[in-house]
Motif scaffolding. Structure first.
Motif, short mmCIF file in Angstrom:
data_model
loop_
_atom_site.label_atom_id
_atom_site.label_comp_id
_atom_site.label_asym_id
_atom_site.label_seq_id
_atom_site.Cartn_x
_atom_site.Cartn_y
_atom_site.Cartn_z
N ARG A 1 0.91 -1.06 0.19
CA ARG A 1 -0.06 -0.13 -0.06
C ARG A 1 0.89 1.17 0.00
N GLN A 2 1.91 1.31 0.93
CA GLN A 2 2.76 2.64 0.96
C GLN A 2 3.55 2.76 -0.27
N GLU A 3 3.67 1.54 -1.05
CA GLU A 3 4.44 1.89 -2.54
C GLU A 3 3.49 2.65 -3.36
N LEU A 4 2.15 2.16 -3.24
CA LEU A 4 1.34 2.59 -4.32
C LEU A 4 0.92 4.05 -3.85
N ALA A 5 0.79 4.45 -2.65
CA ALA A 5 0.39 5.79 -1.86
C ALA A 5 1.44 6.72 -2.57
N GLN A 6 2.54 6.22 -2.67
CA GLN A 6 3.70 7.27 -3.13
C GLN A 6 3.55 7.74 -4.53
N TYR A 7 3.32 6.55 -5.33
CA TYR A 7 3.05 6.97 -6.89
C TYR A 7 1.89 8.01 -6.81
N TRP A 8 1.05 7.64 -6.03
CA TRP A 8 -0.39 8.43 -6.37
C TRP A 8 0.02 9.90 -5.90
N GLU A 9 0.81 9.84 -4.82
CA GLU A 9 1.11 11.26 -4.36
C GLU A 9 1.90 12.04 -5.55
N SER A 10 2.81 11.12 -6.31
CA SER A 10 3.58 11.83 -7.20
C SER A 10 2.85 12.07 -8.48
N PHE A 11 1.68 11.25 -8.89
CA PHE A 11 0.93 11.43 -9.91
C PHE A 11 -0.30 12.58 -9.77
N ASN A 12 -0.55 12.88 -8.69
CA ASN A 12 -1.54 13.78 -8.53
C ASN A 12 -1.02 15.33 -9.17
N PRO A 13 0.03 15.71 -8.68
CA PRO A 13 0.33 17.16 -8.96
C PRO A 13 0.83 17.02 -10.53
N ALA A 14 1.17 15.89 -11.20
CA ALA A 14 1.74 15.92 -12.41
C ALA A 14 0.59 15.97 -13.14
N ALA A 15 -0.59 15.40 -13.14
CA ALA A 15 -1.80 15.07 -13.65
C ALA A 15 -2.50 16.74 -13.70
N SER A 16 -2.46 17.39 -12.33
CA SER A 16 -2.94 18.40 -12.34
C SER A 16 -2.20 19.64 -13.32
N ALA A 17 -0.75 19.52 -13.41
CA ALA A 17 -0.04 20.35 -14.00
C ALA A 17 -0.43 20.55 -15.64
N VAL A 18 -0.98 19.32 -15.88
CA VAL A 18 -1.14 19.00 -17.40
C VAL A 18 -2.76 19.11 -17.72
N GLY A 19 -3.69 19.30 -16.51
CA GLY A 19 -4.96 19.25 -16.71
C GLY A 19 -5.60 18.22 -17.07
N VAL A 20 -5.14 16.88 -16.37
CA VAL A 20 -5.54 15.62 -16.76
C VAL A 20 -6.46 15.16 -15.35
N PRO A 21 -7.63 14.76 -15.68
CA PRO A 21 -8.33 14.58 -14.51
C PRO A 21 -7.80 13.24 -13.96
N LEU A 22 -7.99 13.10 -12.39
CA LEU A 22 -7.67 11.94 -12.01
C LEU A 22 -8.67 10.91 -12.31
N PRO A 23 -8.16 9.50 -12.62
CA PRO A 23 -9.18 8.55 -12.57
C PRO A 23 -9.96 8.09 -11.53
N THR A 24 -11.19 7.82 -11.50
CA THR A 24 -12.10 7.55 -10.48
C THR A 24 -12.97 6.32 -10.82
N GLY A 25 -13.76 5.99 -9.79
CA GLY A 25 -14.68 4.94 -10.11
C GLY A 25 -14.38 3.85 -10.61
#
Length: 968
Positions: A16-40
């Motif tokens: 879980r910790q490993e994937l949480a780190q990926y998610w923490e890095s992915f969030n700002p990268a996606a926001s910077a280029v206007g990509v919505p986060l996957p949901t559902g």
């Protein structure tokens, strides 16, 4: 708790910790280029994929727009159609003007599609075959697209390379290994070989040789695919499988390529070339090149030496595995992927020359065919396929984690847990248990296929015989040893061994063949010593080994498969005919590997299906292979019957039924082949009868032993050929019309060619056509009208006797019924019994005078007084004398059932019928056994005396009018 965090709860805590780190890095990268986060519903597969692939997670973080594109396009949830990769890459590189732009486009394309393939695999949206196929097609398209553009750019500089006539030349790129087989794994090197059709030069402003042109082109292709850049690489390229390896030219002409494999090719290169496939460049020329190399890879004979060669290769790999501590390697380690591939490829190398279905590159399809063909049990194939699919999925998950080429199981606990979860197991222990199960299954099957002969126990009693070969213990000691081990004629047995050792066959053998024979002979001596007549059996086997000595692969078969040697000894001990049959057709030694089939002859329906299956594998227009396939089919099926016969599992009448069934299956197939040969040239034969046009047809009538369903080993076929052409306009309707009589004559000539042409696999049957109307003076094929006219008005009584055993064996059912009508009409004619008896007796006496080989001490089972021919003549006389009163006497054509019919209608007394049946079966059984021992149909005069006297007694009463009551 966020939706992402809730999704993590289904994973073990350490992940879980490993994937949480990926998610923490992915969030700002996606926001910077206007990509919505996957949901559902998009979030669940993302967690599954990221848990199994850091490569995919890092790619998403690096380029969130790429993930958004894959999600929105639907590409992650949809399998690609064939050709989809090529079309997409063509669009992506359409605007590239130089190698720099091409390199960038290829790398970006590769990253996107590798991410897509990994996603579908890890999310469980694609099966193994789709994943491997997609990876292979991606690599093939990348190589092909890059080559096309590089070739065009290089031609602008140097001109187009051409041959001596100026015809343009293209590079041929062969994909080897898993790429060639369409089974590429996630982060594999691609093994390539470059070749070009012929020497020449370019035709442009700056002329260079073809060799230089294609060398430069190959270098540029490797660079653009494999050189790391800011965008990574496309595929790592390995060129070490080319002729002479790293020391050889990068690109080689076809002539030099073929010369290399003919003169320098090694066993491991045959193994490698199984997978070779043209993946780029001049694909037509590449196909020609591979066809030229086919005899190097797939030998025309059964190459049992492949087992030993691959076993040796595996031993070297095992040594390297131990040396480098690679037992955790799922590819090369014990029970790994390579062992499964070796099992399939060993059978390909051994049998692929004769079985085109085995020349395919997919190991899974090869395993399927090994099950269908009976070369491996269904259960073995099932366990191998399950293990292969499991191990290849493990391999892909190991490599998908970091896009690195690795086959080693992880030692780190977190990595172990990650792999287990990616393989859908709760923990490492559960995964390891399943891995061990598959590995043990592979090891078991590998040992069964490659185990080879067991080493003899140096202290064992049987091993004492090993001192006789290749050593020279001295004549007295050798004979004493042979005598102690049951050889009834030790001097003769020793002379046989010495004759082989000093003979030309042994002395002229190449070293490998001599080594194989030296390894085999001690096993032969030990096995023969346990047979009922060791000296005679040894003589037969040594003659067989001498006959096959120049093809030492057969020696390898017997050395590596002790059970095959055991069956060989059993068969040779029982029958000299079988031993000579195997010596003439050593391909049949292959059948010894499968005793379940060897002792189980096929029924008529199975024969037809098996013959069709074997002929379906013959390449189109390969007449020689077609002839050989027909002949091998016959020899193999007859061997099956003989094996079941000498094993005591089959009564005499059933043996003849099987031999007759084999002949009928082949006759029907030969008729079909002859039609297909003649029909395209001349068109179908047609005629007009009573103003109605129709096609004319054809039938084969069997007489003698085939007609009577009483074939023996080596029997020839008595055949008559009939057609039903009649009326007017009896001509064919093709581009080259000929009259129907000529058409059917050509049809019969073609049939006789198919039946009697002798090849290395022998012939099918000797054909005797002398029973046709007017014998040798008559036409080879007659119309039904002419046949009926001849039988009614010109045929001799002996010809009507022969007709009593005749039946249609090939042709339309309507013609079979028409023949039966003619036969009934002729044989039901009322005859003067006295005249008939005189004619039958006169013909029998003439035959006896010409053919009887009996002497004061020898009885001729066929022609001697009281023998087979006397019984047949009596039965035929009674059929002709009584069929007008009892038409059902004509239902059957075999002697036993004709005797039954004569008894049923009181033509023969119960006692007479019983005596004739008993004598006929007994005499035929003796002929049969003598045939298997390659002895003439003669016995000492004092044998079978009771049967003969019974036949003579019945003859005197029925044929000579002796009404005296005689008692046995």
């Amino acid at each position: 708790m966020t939706e992402f965090e809730a999704g993590l709860n289904r994973l073990p805590e350490p992940l879980r910790q490993e994937l949480a780190q990926y998610w923490e890095s992915f969030n700002p990268a996606a926001s910077a280029v206007g990509v919505p986060l996957p949901t559902g519903p998009l979030l669940e597969p993302l967690i599954t994929v990221w848990a199994g692939s850091e490569f995919v997670a890092r790619a998403c973080i690096r380029d969130p727009a790429l993930l958004a594109d894959l999600l929105s396009s639907g590409d992650l949830t949809t399998p690609f159609a064939p050709g989809e990769y090529a079309a997409r890459l063509d669009r992506q590189v359409a605007d590239t003007a130089d190698e720099t732009g091409l390199a960038v486009a290829l790398r970006r394309f590769r990253r996107r599609e590798m991410m897509r393939i990994a996603w579908r695999d890890l999310a469980g949206l694609a099966g193994l075959e789709e994943t491997l196929g997609d990876l292979s097609e991606l690599a093939e398209v990348a190589v092909s697209t890059a080559l096309d553009r590089l070739h065009g750019w290089q031609c602008r500089r140097f001109g187009v390379p051409g041959d001596a006539e100026g015809q343009p030349q293209r590079l041929v790129v062969l994909g080897m290994g898993k790429l060639g087989g369409g089974e590429l794994n996630f982060s594999s090197d691609i093994d390539l070989i470059f070749a070009y059709p012929c020497q020449g030069q370019t035709h442009g402003a700056k002329v260079i040789s073809n060799e230089e042109f294609f060398r430069r082109l190959g270098q540029r292709l490797i660079k653009i695919l494999a050189e790391p850049t800011a965008d990574g690489f496309v595929f790592r390229v390995d060129m070490r499988l080319r002729p002479f390896g790293d020391a050889g030219p990068l690109a080689i002409s076809f002539a030099a390529f073929e010369d290399y494999y003919q003169n320098h090719g090694r066993d491991w290169e045959r193994y490698a070339m199984i997978k070779a496939r043209c993946i780029a460049g001049d694909r037509e020329a590449g196909a020609r090149l591979l066809e030229e190399l086919r005899p190097f890879v797939y030998r025309r004979y059964l190459d049992y030496g492949a087992f030993a060669a691959l076993r040796g290769m595996k031993a070297l790999i095992a040594q390297e595995v131990e040396r480098k501590g690679m037992r955790r390697n799922i590819k090369l380690g014990p029970g790994g992927i390579r062992e499964i591939e070796f099992i399939g490829q060993a059978f390909q190398l051994v049998y692929g020359g004769r079985d085109p279905v085995l020349r395919q590159r997919s190991i899974l399809r090869v395993l399927d065919h090994l099950a269908v063909s009976g070369r491996l049990p269904d259960s073995a194939v099932s366990s191998l396929k399950q293990a292969y699919e499991f191990l290849r999925r493990v391999e892909n998950r190991l490599q998908a984690w970091a896009d690195q080429q690795t086959h080693n199981l992880p030692e780190d606990e977190l990595a172990q847990l990650r792999l287990a979860v990616a393989m859908n197991y709760p923990d490492w222990a559960a995964f390891r248990l399943e891995l061990t199960r598959h590995g043990e299954a592979v090891l078991q099957q590998f040992a069964q296929v490659f185990g080879g002969a067991a080493e003899p126990d140096s202290e064992s009693d049987g091993n004492a015989l090993a001192r006789l070969w290749p050593g020279n213990p001295g004549e007295d000691r050798a004979q004493r040893l042979l005598s102690e081990h049951g050889f009834e004629e030790p001097a003769r047995a020793w002379n046989q061994l010495q004759a082989l050792k000093t003979g030309f066959s042994y002395r002229s053998m190449e070293s490998r063949g001599r080594e194989r024979l030296d390894a085999l002979l001690p096993q032969v001596l030990q096995a023969v010593a346990a047979s009922p007549q060791p000296t005679a059996t040894l003589d037969r086997i040594l003659k067989l080994l001498e006959a096959v000595a120049r093809r030492s692969v057969y020696l390898a078969l017997l050395t590596d498969h002790p059970h095959a040697l055991a069956h060989l000894v059993k068969l040779c001990a029982a029958s000299g005919w079988i031993s000579k049959h195997l010596a003439r057709f050593p391909l049949l030694l292959d059948d010894l590997l499968n005793p379940a089939l060897l002792y189980a002859p096929l029924d008529r329906q199975q024969l037809a299906m098996e013959l069709d299956r074997q002929l379906a594998r013959v390449p189109t227009n390969d007449a020689e292979e077609l002839l050989n396939t027909l002949r091998y089919f016959k020899q193999a099926q007859v061997l099956r019957v003989a094996a079941a016969d000498v094993s005591g599992a089959m009564p005499l009448m059933i043996v003849s039924d099987h031999l007759t069934g084999i002949a009928e299956a082949l006759l029907r197939k030969v008729l079909e082949l002859a039609w297909s040969d003649v029909l395209p040239k001349f068109g179908p034969p047609c005629c007009v009868v009573a103003g109605v046009p129709r096609q004319a047809w054809f039938a084969i009538v069997a007489y003698g032993k085939l007609g009577g369903i009483e074939l023996n080993y080596g029997s020839d076929l008595d055949l008559v050929f009939l057609h039903d052409s009649a009326g007017e306009q009896q001509v064919t309707t093709g581009l080259r019309p000929i009259d129907n009589a000529t058409f059917f004559a050509k049809l019969v000539q073609r049939m006789i060619y198919w039946l009697t042409t002798r090849t290395g696999a022998g012939d099918l049957y000797e054909v005797d056509t002398r029973l046709r109307p007017s014998g040798r003076a008559g036409l080879l094929v007659s119309s039904f009208e002419a046949f009926a006219e001849y039988q009614q008005h010109q045929a001799w009584t002996w010809e009507h006797q022969a007709l009593a055993r005749a039946r249609i064996v090939a042709g339309p059912a309507a013609l079979a019924e028409r023949f039966q009508t003619i036969r009934r009409a002729v044989l039901q004619r009322e005859r003067d019994p006295v005249v008939l008896r005189q004619e039958v007796c006169a013909m029998r006496e003439r035959m006896r005078t010409e053919l009887d080989a009996s002497t004061a001490t020898v009885f001729d089972l066929k022609q001697g007084r009281g023998g087979i021919a006397d019984i047949e003549f009596m039965v035929q006389y009674q059929i002709l004398a009584n069929a007008h009163r009892y038409p059902d006497l004509l239902i059957f054509t075999d002697n036993i059932r004709q005797i039954d019919g004569l008894e049923r209608f009181d033509v023969l007394s119960i006692a007479h019928a019983a005596r004739l049946r008993h004598a006929y079966r007994g005499l035929r059984r003796r002929i049969h056994r003598l045939t298997l021992q390659e002895q003439p149909a003669q016995i000492p005069a004092d044998e079978a005396r009771a049967e003969r006297e019974n036949v003579i007694r019945v003859w005197r009463q029925l044929m000579e009018g002796d009404t005296a009551i005689e008692h046995p």
